[in-house]
Design a protein around this motif. Structure first.
Motif, PDB file in Angstrom:
ATOM      1  N   ALA A  40      62.501  61.290 -19.141  1.00  0.00           N
ATOM      2  CA  ALA A  40      62.417  60.957 -17.717  1.00  0.00           C
ATOM      3  C   ALA A  40      62.436  62.197 -16.833  1.00  0.00           C
ATOM      4  N   SER A  41      62.930  63.309 -17.348  1.00  0.00           N
ATOM      5  CA  SER A  41      62.996  64.521 -16.535  1.00  0.00           C
ATOM      6  C   SER A  41      61.850  65.486 -16.823  1.00  0.00           C
ATOM      7  N   THR A  42      60.878  65.093 -17.627  1.00  0.00           N
ATOM      8  CA  THR A  42      59.757  65.965 -17.936  1.00  0.00           C
ATOM      9  C   THR A  42      58.607  65.732 -16.966  1.00  0.00           C
ATOM     10  N   ALA A  43      57.573  66.535 -17.108  1.00  0.00           N
ATOM     11  CA  ALA A  43      56.402  66.427 -16.238  1.00  0.00           C
ATOM     12  C   ALA A  43      55.550  65.210 -16.564  1.00  0.00           C
ATOM     13  N   ILE A  44      55.711  64.642 -17.733  1.00  0.00           N
ATOM     14  CA  ILE A  44      54.906  63.481 -18.131  1.00  0.00           C
ATOM     15  C   ILE A  44      55.494  62.169 -17.598  1.00  0.00           C
ATOM     16  N   ALA A  45      56.690  62.202 -17.061  1.00  0.00           N
ATOM     17  CA  ALA A  45      57.346  60.989 -16.580  1.00  0.00           C
ATOM     18  C   ALA A  45      56.531  60.226 -15.537  1.00  0.00           C
ATOM     19  N   PRO A  46      55.897  60.891 -14.545  1.00  0.00           N
ATOM     20  CA  PRO A  46      55.090  60.127 -13.589  1.00  0.00           C
ATOM     21  C   PRO A  46      53.907  59.397 -14.240  1.00  0.00           C
ATOM     22  N   SER A  47      53.323  60.000 -15.264  1.00  0.00           N
ATOM     23  CA  SER A  47      52.219  59.345 -15.962  1.00  0.00           C
ATOM     24  C   SER A  47      52.698  58.110 -16.718  1.00  0.00           C
ATOM     25  N   ILE A  48      53.851  58.204 -17.327  1.00  0.00           N
ATOM     26  CA  ILE A  48      54.421  57.064 -18.047  1.00  0.00           C
ATOM     27  C   ILE A  48      54.759  55.945 -17.056  1.00  0.00           C
ATOM     28  N   LYS A  49      55.314  56.320 -15.907  1.00  0.00           N
ATOM     29  CA  LYS A  49      55.648  55.324 -14.886  1.00  0.00           C
ATOM     30  C   LYS A  49      54.387  54.647 -14.360  1.00  0.00           C
ATOM     31  N   ALA A  50      53.344  55.432 -14.121  1.00  0.00           N
ATOM     32  CA  ALA A  50      52.087  54.866 -13.631  1.00  0.00           C
ATOM     33  C   ALA A  50      51.471  53.933 -14.674  1.00  0.00           C
ATOM     34  N   GLY A  51      51.551  54.300 -15.932  1.00  0.00           N
ATOM     35  CA  GLY A  51      51.036  53.434 -16.997  1.00  0.00           C
ATOM     36  C   GLY A  51      51.810  52.136 -17.092  1.00  0.00           C
ATOM     37  N   GLY A  52      53.124  52.215 -16.932  1.00  0.00           N
ATOM     38  CA  GLY A  52      53.947  51.001 -16.948  1.00  0.00           C
ATOM     39  C   GLY A  52      53.648  50.092 -15.776  1.00  0.00           C
ATOM     40  N   GLU A  53      53.448  50.685 -14.603  1.00  0.00           N
ATOM     41  CA  GLU A  53      53.114  49.877 -13.427  1.00  0.00           C
ATOM     42  C   GLU A  53      51.724  49.256 -13.562  1.00  0.00           C
ATOM     43  N   SER A  54      50.803  50.000 -14.158  1.00  0.00           N
ATOM     44  CA  SER A  54      49.461  49.468 -14.382  1.00  0.00           C
ATOM     45  C   SER A  54      49.498  48.293 -15.360  1.00  0.00           C
ATOM     46  N   LEU A  55      50.273  48.443 -16.418  1.00  0.00           N
ATOM     47  CA  LEU A  55      50.406  47.357 -17.384  1.00  0.00           C
ATOM     48  C   LEU A  55      51.069  46.139 -16.755  1.00  0.00           C
ATOM     49  N   ALA A  56      52.069  46.368 -15.918  1.00  0.00           N
ATOM     50  CA  ALA A  56      52.745  45.256 -15.258  1.00  0.00           C
ATOM     51  C   ALA A  56      51.806  44.524 -14.301  1.00  0.00           C
ATOM     52  N   SER A  57      50.991  45.268 -13.571  1.00  0.00           N
ATOM     53  CA  SER A  57      50.050  44.598 -12.670  1.00  0.00           C
ATOM     54  C   SER A  57      48.967  43.866 -13.450  1.00  0.00           C
ATOM     55  N   LEU A  58      48.565  44.406 -14.587  1.00  0.00           N
ATOM     56  CA  LEU A  58      47.589  43.731 -15.435  1.00  0.00           C
ATOM     57  C   LEU A  58      48.165  42.418 -15.963  1.00  0.00           C
ATOM     58  N   LEU A  59      49.397  42.460 -16.448  1.00  0.00           N
ATOM     59  CA  LEU A  59      50.032  41.246 -16.962  1.00  0.00           C
ATOM     60  C   LEU A  59      50.342  40.266 -15.832  1.00  0.00           C
ATOM     61  N   GLY A  60      50.623  40.793 -14.641  1.00  0.00           N
ATOM     62  CA  GLY A  60      50.895  39.922 -13.502  1.00  0.00           C
ATOM     63  C   GLY A  60      49.665  39.185 -13.021  1.00  0.00           C
ATOM     64  N   GLY A  61      48.482  39.703 -13.325  1.00  0.00           N
ATOM     65  CA  GLY A  61      47.246  39.073 -12.905  1.00  0.00           C
ATOM     66  C   GLY A  61      46.710  38.043 -13.886  1.00  0.00           C
ATOM     67  N   VAL A  62      47.366  37.901 -15.022  1.00  0.00           N
ATOM     68  CA  VAL A  62      46.914  36.945 -16.036  1.00  0.00           C
ATOM     69  C   VAL A  62      47.260  35.520 -15.575  1.00  0.00           C
ATOM     70  N   ARG A  63      46.278  34.654 -15.585  1.00  0.00           N
ATOM     71  CA  ARG A  63      46.495  33.256 -15.182  1.00  0.00           C
ATOM     72  C   ARG A  63      46.409  32.359 -16.413  1.00  0.00           C
ATOM     73  N   PHE A  64      47.329  31.447 -16.523  1.00  0.00           N
ATOM     74  CA  PHE A  64      47.348  30.508 -17.656  1.00  0.00           C
ATOM     75  C   PHE A  64      46.835  29.167 -17.239  1.00  0.00           C
TER      76      PHE A  64
END
Length: 64
Positions: A40-64
């Protein structure tokens, strides 16, 4: 903030299940926790956070 709190709860639950069911040793659990804190304290942390938010928005857009 809600996404990070729910992510922490989800990952903590998964680690707990691994600890109880799949034989995750306490030392492994401590190492993975420390790895997360140091990651969490490295330079890659923002990329990991952005990937997690992207995945969450992708899963949030799934309609059943």
């Amino acid at each position: 903030m809600i996404l990070s709190v729910s992510g922490v709860i989800l990952l903590g639950t998964i680690v707990f299940i691994f600890f109880r069911k799949d034989g995750l040793k306490p030392s492994h659990m401590c190492v993975s926790t420390l790895f997360g804190f140091y990651l969490a304290s490295t330079a890659i942390a923002p990329s990991i956070k952005a990937g997690g938010e992207s995945l969450a928005s992708l899963l949030g857009g799934v309609r059943f």
